[in-house]
Write an enzyme that holds these catalytic residues in place. Structure first.
Site, PDB file in Angstrom:
ATOM      1  CB  ILE A  82      -0.900   0.035   1.250  1.00  0.00           C
ATOM      2  CG1 ILE A  82      -1.644  -1.283   1.424  1.00  0.00           C
ATOM      3  CG2 ILE A  82      -1.887   1.195   1.176  1.00  0.00           C
ATOM      4  CD1 ILE A  82      -2.316  -1.423   2.778  1.00  0.00           C
ATOM      5  CG  PHE A  84      -0.278   5.812   2.777  1.00  0.00           C
ATOM      6  CD1 PHE A  84      -1.632   6.106   2.800  1.00  0.00           C
ATOM      7  CD2 PHE A  84       0.149   4.596   3.285  1.00  0.00           C
ATOM      8  CE1 PHE A  84      -2.547   5.203   3.321  1.00  0.00           C
ATOM      9  CE2 PHE A  84      -0.757   3.687   3.807  1.00  0.00           C
ATOM     10  CZ  PHE A  84      -2.108   3.990   3.826  1.00  0.00           C
ATOM     11  CB  ILE A 128       3.469   0.605   4.827  1.00  0.00           C
ATOM     12  CG1 ILE A 128       2.496  -0.256   5.643  1.00  0.00           C
ATOM     13  CG2 ILE A 128       2.973   2.041   4.697  1.00  0.00           C
ATOM     14  CD1 ILE A 128       1.100  -0.306   5.105  1.00  0.00           C
ATOM     15  CD  GLU A 129       5.990   3.326  -2.656  1.00  0.00           C
ATOM     16  OE1 GLU A 129       6.673   4.097  -3.349  1.00  0.00           O
ATOM     17  OE2 GLU A 129       5.130   2.555  -3.129  1.00  0.00           O
ATOM     18  CB  ILE A 130       6.047   6.813   3.222  1.00  0.00           C
ATOM     19  CG1 ILE A 130       5.381   6.011   4.346  1.00  0.00           C
ATOM     20  CG2 ILE A 130       5.685   8.289   3.306  1.00  0.00           C
ATOM     21  CD1 ILE A 130       3.888   6.134   4.410  1.00  0.00           C
TER      22      ILE A 130
END
Length: 205
Positions: A82, A84, A128-130
Site C-alpha cells: 500500500i 501513501f 507499506i510505502e511512503i
C-alpha cells in the site's frame, strides 16, 4: 479500454490480521488513521475495526487462522504494498527512526525527476510505502489512453482479473451496481460473490 465496471475510486483496503489489536495500534498511532463506526449488520463472529483517513478506509479483521498468515521479515519493495504520499520524506524518515521501525529506502529517477520511497511492514507483514510519487507525472501509453482516474483503476483491475492480493482485499466504489454485475458476467474468468450491508436504512452492496 474504457471503464467497463464503471468504477469511481478506491474505497477501502481490508487486511486479515494476526493480532487485530497490534494492527489497530499501528494504523492509528503510527499512520494516523482514526476509527469509524462499524455497521450493526456486520454481526459476524470476530473482531473488525474500521478506520479512515486520507480519503480511504482500512478495515482490520482478526484472522480465523492467524498461524496461516505468512511471517515476513525481509523488506522487499517488489512485494505487494500500500502506498501513501507524504508532505516531507525527511520528516517521515525521522519519525520512522524515532519509532524504531525498520525500513528500506529507494529512489526512482525519470527525466530529471526524483521519486523517493520508504518501505516498511505493518505488524502482519503487509508492505507499506511512503513516497513523493506525485513528483512523477502520469503519462498514458499511446495505445491505452487514460481519460480519468477511474479508467486508470479499471485497467488495473481488469488486467489482474481480481482485486485480492495475498491477505489484502482492495474495494472500489462504483457508479452502478447493476452495470458492475452485468460487466463482471461478460468478463471471462472472473468469479464474484454478492454481499450487502444495511445500516440506518441505507443499503451498501
Amino acid at each position: 479500454m474504457g471503464n467497463p465496471l464503471h468504477l469511481k475510486s478506491l474505497n477501502h483496503i481490508s487486511i486479515a490480521c494476526r493480532s487485530v489489536e497490534k494492527s489497530l495500534d499501528f494504523y492509528q498511532n503510527d499512520l494516523g488513521f482514526f476509527p469509524i463506526r462499524r455497521p450493526g449488520s456486520l454481526d459476524f463472529t470476530g473482531a473488525l475495526y474500521m478506520l479512515f483517513n486520507y480519503g480511504i478506509g482500512i478495515h482490520l479483521l482478526q484472522s480465523e487462522d492467524p498461524d496461516k498468515i505468512p511471517k515476513i521479515s525481509q523488506i522487499n519493495p517488489k512485494d505487494n504494498h500500500i502506498s501513501f504520499q507524504c508532505e516531507s520524506m525527511a520528516l517521515v524518515e525521522k519519525k520512522l527512526k524515532e519509532m524504531r521501525i525498520e525500513y528500506v529506502k529507494r529512489r526512482v529517477k525519470e527525466g530529471g525527476i526524483n521519486v523517493d520511497q520508504l518501505f516498511f511492514h505493518d505488524p502482519d507483514g503487509t508492505m507499506i510505502e511512503i513516497c513523493n510519487c506525485d513528483n512523477l507525472p502520469v503519462i498514458p501509453l499511446e495505445s491505452q489512453p487514460i481519460s480519468d482516474p477511474a479508467a486508470r483503476i479499471s485497467c488495473s483491475a481488469h488486467k489482474n482479473k481480481a482485486s485480492v492480493l495475498g491477505h489484502l482485499v482492495y474495494l472500489y466504489t462504483y457508479e452502478s451496481m447493476a452495470l458492475v454485475e452485468k460487466n463482471l458476467k461478460e468478463i471471462d474468468g472472473i468469479e464474484y460473490v454478492k454481499h450487502g450491508v444495511e445500516e440506518g436504512g441505507i443499503n451498501c452492496n
